[in-house]
Design a protein around this motif. Structure first.
Motif, PDB file in Angstrom:
ATOM      1  N   ASP A  47      35.133  26.382 -30.496  1.00 20.87           N
ATOM      2  CA  ASP A  47      35.351  25.704 -29.254  1.00 20.87           C
ATOM      3  C   ASP A  47      34.929  24.169 -29.826  1.00 20.87           C
ATOM      4  O   ASP A  47      35.440  23.265 -28.861  1.00 20.87           O
ATOM      5  CB  ASP A  47      34.774  25.986 -27.818  1.00 20.87           C
ATOM      6  CG  ASP A  47      33.069  26.354 -28.672  1.00 20.87           C
ATOM      7  OD1 ASP A  47      32.606  25.820 -29.578  1.00 20.87           O
ATOM      8  OD2 ASP A  47      32.133  26.745 -28.192  1.00 20.87           O
ATOM      9  N   CYS A  79      31.343  28.816 -16.262  1.00 20.87           N
ATOM     10  CA  CYS A  79      31.172  27.305 -16.024  1.00 20.87           C
ATOM     11  C   CYS A  79      29.628  27.176 -15.094  1.00 20.87           C
ATOM     12  O   CYS A  79      29.226  26.639 -14.536  1.00 20.87           O
ATOM     13  CB  CYS A  79      32.215  26.278 -14.689  1.00 20.87           C
ATOM     14  SG  CYS A  79      33.254  25.831 -15.877  1.00 20.87           S
ATOM     15  N   CYS A 104      29.099  23.416 -15.533  1.00 24.32           N
ATOM     16  CA  CYS A 104      30.264  22.298 -15.812  1.00 24.32           C
ATOM     17  C   CYS A 104      30.436  20.946 -14.832  1.00 24.32           C
ATOM     18  O   CYS A 104      29.866  20.577 -14.239  1.00 24.32           O
ATOM     19  CB  CYS A 104      32.097  22.795 -15.316  1.00 24.32           C
ATOM     20  SG  CYS A 104      32.312  24.589 -16.213  1.00 24.32           S
ATOM     21  N   LYS A 108      34.140  21.534 -17.967  1.00 23.22           N
ATOM     22  CA  LYS A 108      33.831  20.972 -19.186  1.00 23.22           C
ATOM     23  C   LYS A 108      32.491  21.898 -19.117  1.00 23.22           C
ATOM     24  O   LYS A 108      31.761  21.061 -18.412  1.00 23.22           O
ATOM     25  CB  LYS A 108      34.115  20.060 -20.100  1.00 23.22           C
ATOM     26  CG  LYS A 108      35.451  19.408 -19.879  1.00 23.22           C
ATOM     27  CD  LYS A 108      36.445  18.588 -20.933  1.00 23.22           C
ATOM     28  CE  LYS A 108      37.744  18.471 -20.789  1.00 23.22           C
ATOM     29  NZ  LYS A 108      37.580  17.282 -21.860  1.00 23.22           N
TER      30      LYS A 108
END
Length: 214
Positions: A47, A79, A104, A108
Motif C-alpha cells: 500500500d 475505514c 478514513c 484514505k
C-alpha cells in the motif's frame, strides 16, 4: 561520509545519510544500534507504507488483535477498524492496553493510538456509536488532519513534516517498545519512544531513497 556529533554523542546527524539495501537513508540517530537495525529491517509494503522484514528476528512487531465493541459495527473495516495489543509501550515495567484505530479522511485511512492501564474497562464502555471513552484518555497519538514536525532540516533549511494521514506501527527490540510513524507519500519514517501523554522522543529519522529512473 561525514558524521556530525552533537550533545555529547547523543544526537548524530549523518549529512550524507547512511544507506541500506532496503532503500532507506538514516538522517538522524540518537541510538545508533537501534537505528541501524531498524533501517536494515524496513521494507515498503504494497500500500506504499512501511513494515519490517518478517525474517528479521531482532524486531518483534506487535500482534494486533481485533477489538469487539458493542453497538452496530460498520459493514466494512477499511475505514473503521479498531485493534488492541498488550505491551509496555512507555517502558515503565507495566503492561499497557494499546488501542490502534484506523478511520478514513476523504476516503484514505489514518491511524491513531490510545493507551490505557492493562485492566481498563474502556472497551466495555465504548461502542461503535460512542467512542468518547476512548478519546478521553490524555495518553494518545491523535494527529489525523494535523502535522508531526521532524527536527532535522532538509537541504535549503526546510523542515521535513509528516502530515494529515498517519500509518503507525509498534515493535519490541531488546525488550523495549518503540513506535514507527510515517505518512503519505511515505518518504520519511520516524522511530520514537513513547514518553506519556501525547509526547514522543524521536530516536531515528529515515528517508526512503528515490526510485531509480529507468
Amino acid at each position: 561520509m561525514m558524521h556530525r556529533i552533537l550533545v555529547a554523542g547523543l544526537w548524530t546527524l549523518l549529512s550524507g545519510g547512511f544507506a541500506w539495501a532496503a532503500g532507506y537513508d538514516l538522517l538522524m540517530s540518537r541510538e545508533e544500534r537501534l537505528c541501524r537495525q531498524v533501517g536494515e529491517a524496513l521494507i515498503p509494503l504494497s500500500d506504499g507504507s512501511v513494515g519490517f522484514r518478517p525474517d528479521d528476528e531482532r524486531i518483534r512487531p506487535l500482534a494486533w488483535q481485533p477489538v469487539q465493541l458493542g453497538g452496530d459495527a460498520p459493514k466494512t473495516t477499511r475505514c473503521s477498524e479498531l485493534q488492541q495489543a498488550l505491551v509496555d509501550l512507555n517502558n515503565d515495567g507495566r503492561q499497557d492496553l494499546v488501542i490502534r484505530t484506523r478511520f478514513c479522511m476523504k476516503g484514505k485511512p489514518s491511524d491513531s493510538l490510545y493507551l490505557f492501564p492493562e485492566d481498563s474497562p474502556v472497551l466495555q464502555q465504548a461502542t461503535w456509536q460512542d467512542l468518547t471513552p476512548l478519546h478521553a484518555t490524555p495518553d494518545k497519538f491523535e494527529r489525523t488532519g494535523g502535522t508531526y514536525l521532524l527536527q532535522v532540516g532538509e537541504a535549503g533549511g526546510a523542515s521535513a513534516v509528516l502530515r494529515t494521514l498517519f500509518a503507525i506501527e509498534s515493535f519490541v527490540m531488546d525488550g523495549r517498545a518503540y513506535v514507527s510513524l510515517t505518512s503519505p507519500p511515505y518518504i520519511y519514517v520516524v522511530i520514537a519512544s513513547y514518553q506519556g501523554g501525547d509526547s514522543f522522543r524521536d530516536l531515528c529519522y529515515l528517508r526512503r531513497q528515490p526510485s531509480p529512473i529507468r
